[in-house]
Design a protein around this motif. Structure first.
Motif, PDB file in Angstrom:
ATOM      1  N   GLU A 291       3.444   3.392  12.397  1.00  0.00           N
ATOM      2  CA  GLU A 291       3.191   4.782  12.030  1.00  0.00           C
ATOM      3  C   GLU A 291       1.962   4.938  11.140  1.00  0.00           C
ATOM      4  OE1 GLU A 291       6.836   5.926  10.153  1.00  0.00           O
ATOM      5  OE2 GLU A 291       7.872   6.236  12.063  1.00  0.00           O
ATOM      6  N   TRP A 292       1.093   3.923  11.084  1.00  0.00           N
ATOM      7  CA  TRP A 292      -0.123   3.986  10.285  1.00  0.00           C
ATOM      8  C   TRP A 292       0.213   4.276   8.823  1.00  0.00           C
ATOM      9  CZ3 TRP A 292      -2.536   7.949  14.156  1.00  0.00           C
ATOM     10  CH2 TRP A 292      -2.742   7.335  15.386  1.00  0.00           C
ATOM     11  N   ARG A 293       1.148   3.495   8.304  1.00  0.00           N
ATOM     12  CA  ARG A 293       1.588   3.679   6.924  1.00  0.00           C
ATOM     13  C   ARG A 293       0.548   3.141   5.956  1.00  0.00           C
ATOM     14  NH1 ARG A 293       7.161   3.827   6.264  1.00  0.00           N
ATOM     15  NH2 ARG A 293       6.722   4.046   4.015  1.00  0.00           N
ATOM     16  N   LEU A 294       0.670   3.602   4.707  1.00  0.00           N
ATOM     17  CA  LEU A 294      -0.246   3.203   3.649  1.00  0.00           C
ATOM     18  C   LEU A 294       0.403   2.092   2.824  1.00  0.00           C
ATOM     19  CD1 LEU A 294      -3.029   4.198   2.517  1.00  0.00           C
ATOM     20  CD2 LEU A 294      -1.727   5.550   0.870  1.00  0.00           C
ATOM     21  N   LYS A 295      -0.398   1.057   2.490  1.00  0.00           N
ATOM     22  CA  LYS A 295       0.065  -0.041   1.648  1.00  0.00           C
ATOM     23  C   LYS A 295      -0.909  -0.221   0.478  1.00  0.00           C
ATOM     24  CE  LYS A 295       0.031  -3.327   4.756  1.00  0.00           C
ATOM     25  NZ  LYS A 295       0.280  -4.662   5.379  1.00  0.00           N
ATOM     26  N   ARG A 296      -0.382  -0.656  -0.667  1.00  0.00           N
ATOM     27  CA  ARG A 296      -1.218  -0.944  -1.838  1.00  0.00           C
ATOM     28  C   ARG A 296      -1.083  -2.409  -2.224  1.00  0.00           C
ATOM     29  NH1 ARG A 296      -0.567  -1.152  -7.534  1.00  0.00           N
ATOM     30  NH2 ARG A 296       1.581  -0.359  -7.447  1.00  0.00           N
ATOM     31  N   TYR A 297      -2.218  -3.000  -2.605  1.00  0.00           N
ATOM     32  CA  TYR A 297      -2.190  -4.400  -3.022  1.00  0.00           C
ATOM     33  C   TYR A 297      -1.804  -4.508  -4.489  1.00  0.00           C
ATOM     34  CZ  TYR A 297      -3.545  -9.213  -3.879  1.00  0.00           C
ATOM     35  OH  TYR A 297      -3.540 -10.543  -4.222  1.00  0.00           O
ATOM     36  N   VAL A 298      -0.824  -5.388  -4.769  1.00  0.00           N
ATOM     37  CA  VAL A 298      -0.365  -5.661  -6.132  1.00  0.00           C
ATOM     38  C   VAL A 298      -0.810  -7.078  -6.467  1.00  0.00           C
ATOM     39  CG1 VAL A 298       1.604  -5.765  -7.696  1.00  0.00           C
ATOM     40  CG2 VAL A 298       1.599  -4.131  -5.785  1.00  0.00           C
ATOM     41  N   ARG A 305       2.287  -3.675  -1.006  1.00  0.00           N
ATOM     42  CA  ARG A 305       3.525  -2.916  -1.146  1.00  0.00           C
ATOM     43  C   ARG A 305       3.401  -1.583  -0.404  1.00  0.00           C
ATOM     44  NH1 ARG A 305       5.597  -2.422  -7.133  1.00  0.00           N
ATOM     45  NH2 ARG A 305       5.969  -4.632  -6.662  1.00  0.00           N
ATOM     46  N   MET A 306       4.419  -1.258   0.384  1.00  0.00           N
ATOM     47  CA  MET A 306       4.404  -0.019   1.155  1.00  0.00           C
ATOM     48  C   MET A 306       4.463   1.189   0.223  1.00  0.00           C
ATOM     49  SD  MET A 306       4.141   0.602   4.421  1.00  0.00           S
ATOM     50  CE  MET A 306       4.888  -0.808   5.237  1.00  0.00           C
ATOM     51  N   VAL A 307       3.636   2.194   0.506  1.00  0.00           N
ATOM     52  CA  VAL A 307       3.644   3.449  -0.237  1.00  0.00           C
ATOM     53  C   VAL A 307       4.601   4.405   0.456  1.00  0.00           C
ATOM     54  CG1 VAL A 307       2.251   5.426  -0.978  1.00  0.00           C
ATOM     55  CG2 VAL A 307       1.281   3.116  -1.044  1.00  0.00           C
ATOM     56  N   ALA A 308       5.507   5.008  -0.307  1.00  0.00           N
ATOM     57  CA  ALA A 308       6.473   5.933   0.264  1.00  0.00           C
ATOM     58  C   ALA A 308       5.768   7.164   0.809  1.00  0.00           C
ATOM     59  CB  ALA A 308       7.515   6.318  -0.786  1.00  0.00           C
ATOM     60  N   GLY A 309       6.453   7.885   1.663  1.00  0.00           N
ATOM     61  CA  GLY A 309       5.859   9.038   2.336  1.00  0.00           C
ATOM     62  C   GLY A 309       5.501   8.651   3.754  1.00  0.00           C
ATOM     63  N   GLY A 310       5.153   9.628   4.546  1.00  0.00           N
ATOM     64  CA  GLY A 310       4.854   9.354   5.941  1.00  0.00           C
ATOM     65  C   GLY A 310       3.534   8.636   6.130  1.00  0.00           C
ATOM     66  N   GLY A 311       3.319   8.180   7.367  1.00  0.00           N
ATOM     67  CA  GLY A 311       2.052   7.590   7.728  1.00  0.00           C
ATOM     68  C   GLY A 311       1.006   8.658   8.000  1.00  0.00           C
ATOM     69  N   VAL A 312      -0.178   8.211   8.398  1.00  0.00           N
ATOM     70  CA  VAL A 312      -1.251   9.147   8.730  1.00  0.00           C
ATOM     71  C   VAL A 312      -0.754  10.097   9.822  1.00  0.00           C
ATOM     72  CG1 VAL A 312      -3.582   9.354   9.662  1.00  0.00           C
ATOM     73  CG2 VAL A 312      -3.024   7.470   8.122  1.00  0.00           C
ATOM     74  N   GLY A 352       2.182   8.438  -8.624  1.00  0.00           N
ATOM     75  CA  GLY A 352       3.142   7.453  -9.080  1.00  0.00           C
ATOM     76  C   GLY A 352       2.474   6.236  -9.672  1.00  0.00           C
ATOM     77  N   GLY A 353       3.270   5.433 -10.382  1.00  0.00           N
ATOM     78  CA  GLY A 353       2.779   4.210 -11.001  1.00  0.00           C
ATOM     79  C   GLY A 353       3.031   3.025 -10.107  1.00  0.00           C
ATOM     80  N   GLU A 354       4.096   2.261 -10.427  1.00  0.00           N
ATOM     81  CA  GLU A 354       4.439   1.116  -9.584  1.00  0.00           C
ATOM     82  C   GLU A 354       4.986   1.574  -8.236  1.00  0.00           C
ATOM     83  OE1 GLU A 354       3.913  -2.191 -10.008  1.00  0.00           O
ATOM     84  OE2 GLU A 354       2.660  -1.441 -11.629  1.00  0.00           O
ATOM     85  N   GLU A 355       5.867   2.569  -8.272  1.00  0.00           N
ATOM     86  CA  GLU A 355       6.408   3.126  -7.030  1.00  0.00           C
ATOM     87  C   GLU A 355       5.615   4.384  -6.698  1.00  0.00           C
ATOM     88  OE1 GLU A 355       8.592   1.522  -5.279  1.00  0.00           O
ATOM     89  OE2 GLU A 355       8.808  -0.027  -6.823  1.00  0.00           O
ATOM     90  N   GLU A 356       4.906   4.364  -5.577  1.00  0.00           N
ATOM     91  CA  GLU A 356       4.007   5.454  -5.229  1.00  0.00           C
ATOM     92  C   GLU A 356       4.497   6.202  -3.997  1.00  0.00           C
ATOM     93  OE1 GLU A 356      -0.411   4.020  -6.378  1.00  0.00           O
ATOM     94  OE2 GLU A 356       0.591   2.765  -4.886  1.00  0.00           O
ATOM     95  N   VAL A 357       4.027   7.436  -3.892  1.00  0.00           N
ATOM     96  CA  VAL A 357       4.312   8.253  -2.718  1.00  0.00           C
ATOM     97  C   VAL A 357       3.042   8.986  -2.340  1.00  0.00           C
ATOM     98  CG1 VAL A 357       5.111  10.207  -4.118  1.00  0.00           C
ATOM     99  CG2 VAL A 357       5.844  10.007  -1.729  1.00  0.00           C
ATOM    100  N   VAL A 358       2.812   9.151  -1.039  1.00  0.00           N
ATOM    101  CA  VAL A 358       1.617   9.819  -0.554  1.00  0.00           C
ATOM    102  C   VAL A 358       2.009  11.086   0.191  1.00  0.00           C
ATOM    103  CG1 VAL A 358       1.586   8.454   1.592  1.00  0.00           C
ATOM    104  CG2 VAL A 358      -0.518   9.568   0.790  1.00  0.00           C
ATOM    105  N   GLU A 359       1.231  12.128  -0.023  1.00  0.00           N
ATOM    106  CA  GLU A 359       1.373  13.377   0.736  1.00  0.00           C
ATOM    107  C   GLU A 359       0.078  13.602   1.505  1.00  0.00           C
ATOM    108  OE1 GLU A 359       2.388  16.597  -1.803  1.00  0.00           O
ATOM    109  OE2 GLU A 359       4.382  15.799  -2.312  1.00  0.00           O
ATOM    110  N   TRP A 360       0.204  14.003   2.773  1.00  0.00           N
ATOM    111  CA  TRP A 360      -0.957  14.154   3.646  1.00  0.00           C
ATOM    112  C   TRP A 360      -1.226  15.619   3.967  1.00  0.00           C
ATOM    113  CZ3 TRP A 360      -3.803   9.932   4.423  1.00  0.00           C
ATOM    114  CH2 TRP A 360      -3.196   8.675   4.335  1.00  0.00           C
ATOM    115  N   GLU A 361      -2.492  15.928   4.070  1.00  0.00           N
ATOM    116  CA  GLU A 361      -2.945  17.236   4.532  1.00  0.00           C
ATOM    117  C   GLU A 361      -4.042  16.990   5.552  1.00  0.00           C
ATOM    118  OE1 GLU A 361      -5.050  21.331   2.827  1.00  0.00           O
ATOM    119  OE2 GLU A 361      -4.684  19.609   1.512  1.00  0.00           O
TER     120      GLU A 361
END
Length: 382
Positions: A291-298, A305-312, A352-361
């Motif tokens: 689903e073209w999800r977003l991940k952040r490097y720790v 780490r997967m970012v919560a919220g939908g993919g692109v 968010g800090g350690e646990e993140e969420v993304v919203e898309w427009e």
């Protein structure tokens, strides 16, 4: 905090010091309101607005050091580069795209406030698709198009470098590289342009000195460029991924302070499964699968780490190119842009800090862009 590097009162004082009559920037408006009015003028029209009055011209062009200020509330708000060539701090998204019929490279700029696309002067030269590097220096308002192969001749590599200045809205030739390069990894590290060839040779361009210097060579097996990103004073070059792996992917990291290459951490290289954007100092990947999800490097855990919220959003079709804003938004949020076919843009706001969420427009591209295939995106503060 004022968004600009030169307040209205400073402009008036400068005029008085020069023996000129003090004139309000916009008569009847408080200085902070007048500044914000000028700050929202699209950079393409700055030349026109400089002709309104000598006061406006000084405000737009003659601040003594012209430092760039990030907006109040961002990480690192305040002076970012004392020698920056622009004095405004509004982010613009610059997208490079090929017309699949003409094979001509175009560059457009998206004003994120008006959601209007601005057509920029044509990129000089005739670089073939995918055969050149593009590096943005956000706080200088400059984009460098580097190397490539001659149009119509996929074997002849070139040394040429073209630089776009948002302040001038124009291109010019920059000093050529020391070595011709067709395919390379490149990025902005500490305000300089670092270029690394697949053969391991590297060089660095200093925009203040306007000259190239050799950098430490990378030893060992060649790394075929798949993606690259610059963050924290380092340039990361990855060979990419394929499933199932025929062999473990390779990766290398250039540390500018040490002028040395090291092997990329295992978790970083094995989890680098898409295109990387750096936003607010953090590295994110838009995955090329599912689903073209977003991940952040720790870094502390050497994992993505997967970012919560939908993919692109699926209406933003591949191919995807990504870019991120340098600073953080109010509340510590970060912004990422994913440019798809036809220059449809998914704007992701990460909170968010350690646990993140993304919203898309989604910002739809104009109908006339339907055939364009993006190949690079950069964010400049222009």
């Amino acid at each position: 905090m004022s968004f600009s590097s030169m307040s209205k009162q400073q402009v008036l004082d400068a005029g008085e010091a020069a023996g000129e009559e003090a004139v309000e920037m916009i008569p009847g408006l408080p200085e902070e309101v007048a500044e914000k009015c000028l700050l929202h003028l699209p950079f393409l029209y700055h030349r026109l607005f400089r002709t309104v009055s000598s006061t406006w011209n000084r405000f737009l062009t003659d601040a003594p050091a012209k430092p760039l200020l990030l907006p109040a509330g961002t990480a690192g708000a305040g002076t970012v580069a004392a020698a920056a060539s622009v004095s405004f701090s509004l982010p613009f998204l610059f997208a490079f795209a090929f017309d699949p019929l003409s094979r001509r490279l175009q560059c457009q700029a998206l004003d994120p406030f008006s959601r209007r696309w601005l057509l920029l002067p044509p990129v000089p030269g005739g670089a073939a698709a995918g055969s050149f590097a593009v590096v943005g220096l956000p706080t200088r308002g400059e984009i460098y198009v580097i190397g490539g192969v001659e149009d119509g001749d996929n074997s002849k590599e070139v040394r040429s470098v073209a630089v776009y200045s948002a302040a001038r809205n124009g291109w010019e030739q920059a000093p050529a590289m020391r070595t011709p390069r067709g395919y390379m990894a490149a990025g902005e590290v500490g305000g300089r342009v670092v270029v690394a060839g697949e053969d391991g040779e590297a060089e660095v361009f200093d925009p203040e000195e306007r000259r190239w210097s050799p950098a430490a060579a990378r030893h060992g097996a060649a790394v075929a460029r798949y993606d690259a990103a610059a963050a924290g004073g380092r340039l990361y070059v990855t060979e990419g991924w394929a499933w199932p792996f025929e062999r473990a992917p390779r990766g290398a990291v250039y540390d500018a302070a040490a002028d040395a290459w090291v092997e990329m951490a295992r978790g970083m290289r094995e989890g680098w499964t898409g295109s990387c954007a750096v936003a607010g100092g953090r590295m994110y990947i838009v995955a090329e699968y599912g689903e073209w999800r977003l991940k952040r490097y720790v870094e502390a855990r050497d994992e993505w780490r997967m970012v919560a919220g939908g993919g692109v959003p699926p209406e933003v079709r591949r191919p995807h190119v990504v870019a991120g804003e340098v600073g953080e938004l109010a509340g510590g949020r970060r912004r990422i842009y994913v440019v798809g076919a036809g220059l449809d843009v998914a704007v992701g706001t990460v909170a968010g800090g350690e646990e993140e969420v993304v919203e898309w427009e989604v910002v739809k591209g104009p109908a006339e862009f339907a055939g364009l295939a993006p190949c690079n995106a950069q964010v400049l503060y222009a």
